[in-house]
Design a protein around this motif. Sequence first.
Motif, PDB file in Angstrom:
ATOM      1  N   ARG A   1      -1.790  -6.557  -1.302  1.00 24.77           N
ATOM      2  CA  ARG A   1      -2.490  -5.276  -1.315  1.00 24.77           C
ATOM      3  C   ARG A   1      -1.614  -4.227  -2.022  1.00 24.77           C
TER       4      ARG A   1
ATOM      5  N   ASN B   1      -2.992  -1.174  -2.772  1.00 26.46           N
ATOM      6  CA  ASN B   1      -3.810   0.026  -2.613  1.00 26.46           C
ATOM      7  C   ASN B   1      -2.959   1.291  -2.686  1.00 26.46           C
TER       8      ASN B   1
ATOM      9  N   CYS C   1       0.829  -1.199   0.000  1.00 23.73           N
ATOM     10  CA  CYS C   1       0.000   0.000   0.000  1.00 23.73           C
ATOM     11  C   CYS C   1       0.871   1.261   0.000  1.00 23.73           C
TER      12      CYS C   1
END
Length: 203
Positions: free
Chosen positions: A59, A61, A41
């Motif tokens: 992840r 993000n 992230c």
Amino acid sequence: MSDPGSRVGVMASTVTTADWDSGVGERRAHEGVAFVDLDLCETSLQGVEFTDCTFRNARFNCAELSDVAFINCTFTGCNFFDATFTGCKLTGSVFERCEFELLTVDGGDWSFASLRRAELGGATFTGVRMREADLTGVRCAGGTLRGADLSGALLESADLSRCDLRGSDLSALDPARTQIRRAVITPDQAVTIALALGLEIRD
């Protein structure tokens, strides 16, 4: 290390977020690695190459990836919320049960990638090469696929309604097998679709 008998085609090593932060993330090339629960992230990656790797529950993000290559990689249960891919290469990669809300892809090569049944309505693809990509059943209603090379792409049962398709190669699109209601296209593309429907165009 992974258990050699746990599955077919086992990766050479398994990497977690702790491994990545302790030095693995500084490597410029990764091959045959299984990345498990990796948290990238808000990370910036540039010029890194991943070959035959798997990403499980990773992840991405708000990550920014530039000129990164994922060759023949597999992504399972990964989250790409608000991630940006600029000039990246994802040829032959497979995405399964991934989330792409607010994903931005600018340029790059996603040819032969598999995005079957992916939810792409909140994603933006611009100037991307997606030749022979498997987009079967993708849900891209209201999304953006502008200036994309979709030649030879599999688009059966795809939902491209209200999708901005301007400038994209639609030669592989079969209007009878793809939802395109209220999609945004150019006059030239309208001719391509009309011919695909078997219409005869005259002055």
